[in-house]
Design a protein around this motif. Structure first.
Motif, mmCIF file in Angstrom:
data_model
loop_
_atom_site.group_PDB
_atom_site.id
_atom_site.type_symbol
_atom_site.label_atom_id
_atom_site.label_comp_id
_atom_site.label_asym_id
_atom_site.label_seq_id
_atom_site.Cartn_x
_atom_site.Cartn_y
_atom_site.Cartn_z
ATOM 1 N N PRO A 102 0.795 -1.229 0.000
ATOM 2 C CA PRO A 102 0.000 0.000 0.000
ATOM 3 C C PRO A 102 0.831 1.286 0.000
ATOM 4 C CG PRO A 102 -0.214 -1.170 2.090
ATOM 5 C CD PRO A 102 0.527 -2.069 1.165
ATOM 6 N N ASP A 103 1.993 1.289 0.636
ATOM 7 C CA ASP A 103 2.830 2.496 0.658
ATOM 8 C C ASP A 103 3.282 2.896 -0.740
ATOM 9 O OD1 ASP A 103 2.655 2.164 3.407
ATOM 10 O OD2 ASP A 103 4.723 1.475 3.641
ATOM 11 N N LEU A 104 3.349 1.923 -1.644
ATOM 12 C CA LEU A 104 3.829 2.172 -3.006
ATOM 13 C C LEU A 104 2.690 2.298 -4.012
ATOM 14 C CD1 LEU A 104 6.853 -0.306 -3.049
ATOM 15 C CD2 LEU A 104 6.848 2.137 -2.478
ATOM 16 N N GLY A 105 1.443 2.285 -3.542
ATOM 17 C CA GLY A 105 0.296 2.393 -4.441
ATOM 18 C C GLY A 105 0.050 1.130 -5.236
ATOM 19 N N LEU A 106 0.401 -0.035 -4.648
ATOM 20 C CA LEU A 106 0.242 -1.320 -5.331
ATOM 21 C C LEU A 106 -0.759 -2.177 -4.555
ATOM 22 C CD1 LEU A 106 4.029 -1.861 -6.026
ATOM 23 C CD2 LEU A 106 2.289 -1.254 -7.724
ATOM 24 N N PRO A 107 -2.052 -2.101 -4.934
ATOM 25 C CA PRO A 107 -3.085 -2.823 -4.184
ATOM 26 C C PRO A 107 -3.182 -4.315 -4.486
ATOM 27 C CG PRO A 107 -4.085 -1.620 -5.982
ATOM 28 C CD PRO A 107 -2.621 -1.245 -5.976
ATOM 29 N N GLU A 132 1.549 0.863 -15.708
ATOM 30 C CA GLU A 132 2.733 1.206 -14.923
ATOM 31 C C GLU A 132 2.315 2.050 -13.740
ATOM 32 O OE1 GLU A 132 5.809 3.145 -17.111
ATOM 33 O OE2 GLU A 132 6.286 1.346 -18.266
ATOM 34 N N VAL A 133 2.851 1.726 -12.588
ATOM 35 C CA VAL A 133 2.564 2.485 -11.376
ATOM 36 C C VAL A 133 3.854 3.187 -10.947
ATOM 37 C CG1 VAL A 133 1.845 2.345 -8.965
ATOM 38 C CG2 VAL A 133 0.783 0.854 -10.678
ATOM 39 N N PRO A 134 3.855 4.542 -10.945
ATOM 40 C CA PRO A 134 5.040 5.251 -10.462
ATOM 41 C C PRO A 134 5.074 5.230 -8.936
ATOM 42 C CG PRO A 134 3.351 6.819 -11.107
ATOM 43 C CD PRO A 134 2.811 5.441 -11.418
ATOM 44 N N ALA A 135 6.261 5.161 -8.388
ATOM 45 C CA ALA A 135 6.419 5.152 -6.932
ATOM 46 C C ALA A 135 7.755 5.776 -6.569
ATOM 47 C CB ALA A 135 6.347 3.721 -6.400
ATOM 48 N N SER A 136 7.896 6.123 -5.315
ATOM 49 C CA SER A 136 9.177 6.598 -4.800
ATOM 50 C C SER A 136 9.273 6.201 -3.339
ATOM 51 C CB SER A 136 9.325 8.110 -4.965
ATOM 52 O OG SER A 136 8.364 8.792 -4.201
ATOM 53 N N ALA A 137 10.512 6.117 -2.847
ATOM 54 C CA ALA A 137 10.736 5.703 -1.465
ATOM 55 C C ALA A 137 12.100 6.188 -1.005
ATOM 56 C CB ALA A 137 10.662 4.177 -1.355
ATOM 57 N N ASP A 138 12.257 6.248 0.309
ATOM 58 C CA ASP A 138 13.565 6.538 0.891
ATOM 59 C C ASP A 138 14.500 5.371 0.609
ATOM 60 O OD1 ASP A 138 12.534 8.873 1.973
ATOM 61 O OD2 ASP A 138 12.305 8.048 3.988
ATOM 62 N N ILE A 139 15.747 5.676 0.325
ATOM 63 C CA ILE A 139 16.753 4.633 0.149
ATOM 64 C C ILE A 139 17.318 4.294 1.528
ATOM 65 C CG2 ILE A 139 19.008 4.041 -0.833
ATOM 66 C CD1 ILE A 139 18.351 6.071 -3.116
ATOM 67 N N LEU A 140 17.184 3.034 1.925
ATOM 68 C CA LEU A 140 17.759 2.583 3.187
ATOM 69 C C LEU A 140 19.222 2.214 3.027
ATOM 70 C CD1 LEU A 140 15.084 0.154 4.694
ATOM 71 C CD2 LEU A 140 15.513 2.531 5.283
ATOM 72 N N PRO A 144 18.304 10.650 0.869
ATOM 73 C CA PRO A 144 18.304 10.113 -0.503
ATOM 74 C C PRO A 144 17.039 9.296 -0.757
ATOM 75 C CG PRO A 144 19.818 8.863 0.873
ATOM 76 C CD PRO A 144 19.275 9.983 1.723
ATOM 77 N N ARG A 145 16.514 9.425 -1.966
ATOM 78 C CA ARG A 145 15.300 8.712 -2.355
ATOM 79 C C ARG A 145 15.509 8.106 -3.738
ATOM 80 N NH1 ARG A 145 10.676 9.464 0.298
ATOM 81 N NH2 ARG A 145 9.336 9.538 -1.519
ATOM 82 N N VAL A 146 14.577 7.245 -4.127
ATOM 83 C CA VAL A 146 14.610 6.645 -5.455
ATOM 84 C C VAL A 146 13.194 6.655 -6.033
ATOM 85 C CG1 VAL A 146 14.361 4.268 -4.603
ATOM 86 C CG2 VAL A 146 15.428 4.662 -6.827
ATOM 87 N N ARG A 147 13.112 6.999 -7.335
ATOM 88 C CA ARG A 147 11.858 6.930 -8.092
ATOM 89 C C ARG A 147 11.953 5.709 -8.991
ATOM 90 N NH1 ARG A 147 11.719 12.942 -8.386
ATOM 91 N NH2 ARG A 147 13.651 12.966 -9.545
ATOM 92 N N PHE A 148 10.807 5.083 -9.228
ATOM 93 C CA PHE A 148 10.795 3.901 -10.084
ATOM 94 C C PHE A 148 9.379 3.645 -10.555
ATOM 95 C CE2 PHE A 148 10.661 2.820 -5.609
ATOM 96 C CZ PHE A 148 9.567 1.980 -5.497
ATOM 97 N N HIS A 149 9.240 2.709 -11.473
ATOM 98 C CA HIS A 149 7.944 2.275 -11.980
ATOM 99 C C HIS A 149 7.814 0.774 -11.774
ATOM 100 C CE1 HIS A 149 8.182 6.149 -14.071
ATOM 101 N NE2 HIS A 149 6.859 6.082 -14.119
ATOM 102 N N VAL A 150 6.577 0.341 -11.522
ATOM 103 C CA VAL A 150 6.264 -1.075 -11.366
ATOM 104 C C VAL A 150 5.183 -1.420 -12.378
ATOM 105 C CG1 VAL A 150 5.389 -2.866 -9.799
ATOM 106 C CG2 VAL A 150 6.800 -0.988 -8.897
ATOM 107 N N ARG A 151 5.381 -2.532 -13.065
ATOM 108 C CA ARG A 151 4.346 -3.078 -13.964
ATOM 109 C C ARG A 151 3.745 -4.279 -13.236
ATOM 110 N NH1 ARG A 151 8.605 -2.735 -18.605
ATOM 111 N NH2 ARG A 151 8.279 -0.596 -19.286
ATOM 112 N N PRO A 152 2.665 -4.071 -12.477
ATOM 113 C CA PRO A 152 2.150 -5.134 -11.602
ATOM 114 C C PRO A 152 1.524 -6.322 -12.315
ATOM 115 C CG PRO A 152 0.718 -3.223 -11.551
ATOM 116 C CD PRO A 152 1.915 -2.839 -12.355
#
Length: 158
Positions: free
Chosen positions: A19-24, A69-77, A53-61
């Motif tokens: 859910p944090d990445l918009g992928l239901p 394609e679902v765009p998402a972004s997250a903090d880089i651990l 630092p963060r990263v943007r990416f796309h997911v093809r679920p």
């Protein structure tokens, strides 16, 4: 409540959500032989905010609908060297997100990788398997079925 009532039984493949990445809805392989979880991503683009630092990416679920394609972004651990199942070592971004299966949700670490030629867009490794989760390697889809229709209402077979 008894210990067995608290246990969540999953098969070797399950419908999951991030859910944090918009992928239901994603089909995932539960792989107790893999240490780390991995998510199929493309168009990775690291960027910095003033704080982290963060990263943007796309997911093809949906493998059958590559135009979704679902765009998402997250903090880089972290960035970690990961050895894939074919023995190839790769430096991958690591993010944290919440995994949802069968009405339960918990945080996991996920590496971002190109899995487009793999059968599953998501691999759940043993680090993501929580206490109370039992993997029945003979079973599939023990938890409720999700649907790719959750992305845009368009009917798709899964």
């Amino acid at each position: 409540m008894s210990a067995s009532a608290k246990r969540l039984i999953v098969g070797w493949q399950e419908w999951i959500a991030l859910p944090d990445l918009g992928l239901p809805a994603l089909k995932a392989k539960i792989d107790t032989g893999a240490k780390t979880s991995a998510l199929d991503t493309h168009s990775l683009e690291p960027f910095d905010t003033s704080r982290r630092p963060r990263v943007r990416f796309h997911v093809r679920p949906c493998p059958e609908t590559p135009e979704l394609e679902v765009p998402a972004s997250a903090d880089i651990l972290d960035r970690r060297e990961v050895v894939s199942s074919n023995g190839v070592s790769e430096l991958r971004y690591v993010i944290s997100t919440h995994l949802s299966i069968g009405g339960r949700q918990w945080p996991i670490e996920v590496t971002l990788a190109n899995r487009e030629h793999m059968a599953y867009r998501m691999l759940i490794g043993r680090q993501a398997i929580r206490t109370g989760l039992l993997v029945d390697c003979r079973a599939s889809f023990c938890q409720p079925r999700l649907s790719y229709d959750l992305y845009d209402g368009t009917s798709r077979t899964a």
